[in-house]
Design a protein around this motif. Sequence first.
Motif, PDB file in Angstrom:
ATOM      1  N   THR A  99       0.876  -1.303   0.125  1.00  0.00           N
ATOM      2  CA  THR A  99       0.026   0.004   0.014  1.00  0.00           C
ATOM      3  C   THR A  99       0.766   1.247  -0.123  1.00  0.00           C
ATOM      4  N   ALA A 102       2.527   1.711  -3.677  1.00  0.00           N
ATOM      5  CA  ALA A 102       1.307   2.257  -4.511  1.00  0.00           C
ATOM      6  C   ALA A 102       1.168   3.805  -4.108  1.00  0.00           C
ATOM      7  N   LYS A 258      -6.063  -6.918  -1.552  1.00  0.00           N
ATOM      8  CA  LYS A 258      -4.979  -5.735  -1.501  1.00  0.00           C
ATOM      9  C   LYS A 258      -5.466  -4.599  -2.331  1.00  0.00           C
ATOM     10  N   ARG A 259      -5.965  -4.833  -3.834  1.00  0.00           N
ATOM     11  CA  ARG A 259      -6.431  -3.955  -4.522  1.00  0.00           C
ATOM     12  C   ARG A 259      -7.443  -2.875  -3.921  1.00  0.00           C
ATOM     13  N   ARG A 262      -6.104  -0.568  -0.978  1.00  0.00           N
ATOM     14  CA  ARG A 262      -5.052   0.321  -1.425  1.00  0.00           C
ATOM     15  C   ARG A 262      -5.686   1.535  -2.154  1.00  0.00           C
TER      16      ARG A 262
END
Length: 302
Positions: A99, A102, A258-259, A262
């Motif tokens: 995270t 990103a 996770k997508r 984030r």
Amino acid sequence: MKKSKETPAVATSTPVKITVDGKEREFDIDNPTLPDWIEDHKLTAGGYPYDEKMKGDEYDKTLELLQIELVKAQAWLQATGKRVMALFEGRDAAGKGGTIFALHQYMNPRTARNVALTKPTEAEHGQWYFQRYVKHFPTAGEFVTFDRSWYNRAGVEPVMGFCTPEQHEQFLEETPHFERMICNDGIHFFKFWLNIGQETQLERFHDRRFSPLKNWKFSPIDIAGLTKWEDYTKARDLMFERTHKKFAPWIIVRANDKRRARLSVMRRILLSLPYDGRDLDVIGKEDKKIIGEGPSFLSKQD
């Protein structure tokens, strides 16, 4: 069963008995085949509200748009001298590092930096507990993230016996006062807890164990913590109870996917900063199934 993998040369363990959803299970981190009871629940563990991951194309498109907004926000920080500090906490393998990557990916590293401290030195052990962290705080125009923070003393330290009960209690008592000073000084302050289910964590540990690129992330303390899920849960809940404040709330992000996690973190930061040129249509609305504040956001299953 998940397809077996070749075992890399990392430290081995022996099978451990762990309790998952009230059932006693045996888990062997050195077995290259992931058990079905983990495979079947690695996304939905802990009451996660989605049974499929966010599609890659949708994620990539949204990620780029939000990263453009982050670049705009950084320009505003530099022009105004405002400061941002974001802490990332969560169980091991919750996705903190990914995270943070990103977030920082397209920001100017001269004024956007991450802090990931190793264990305290002998000199730091003799200092005020917060001292080693304060020296990394942002100056004018900076965006600073912490990959783990002073909240080590609310989680891993009491659970693993690295601090005394008295030190733990002192931390819980003093931290809200410390964080009030941070907020009163005008720093935009965020505390993110990335929350994952137990089977999700086990799957990610297993993935690390057999990845030639990520096995360095898997450590003996991870093995030691396999049987301490409930201990960590109790420590987490006490931390929320004592340190979740209106001026410095805990922002809880369900992070089995996770997508979604984030993007939710990025949106919260972007929606909180009044930067020039902010495009609310591009940022979009928060997914209230994924992100919320304080202990009430977590279900009993977590």
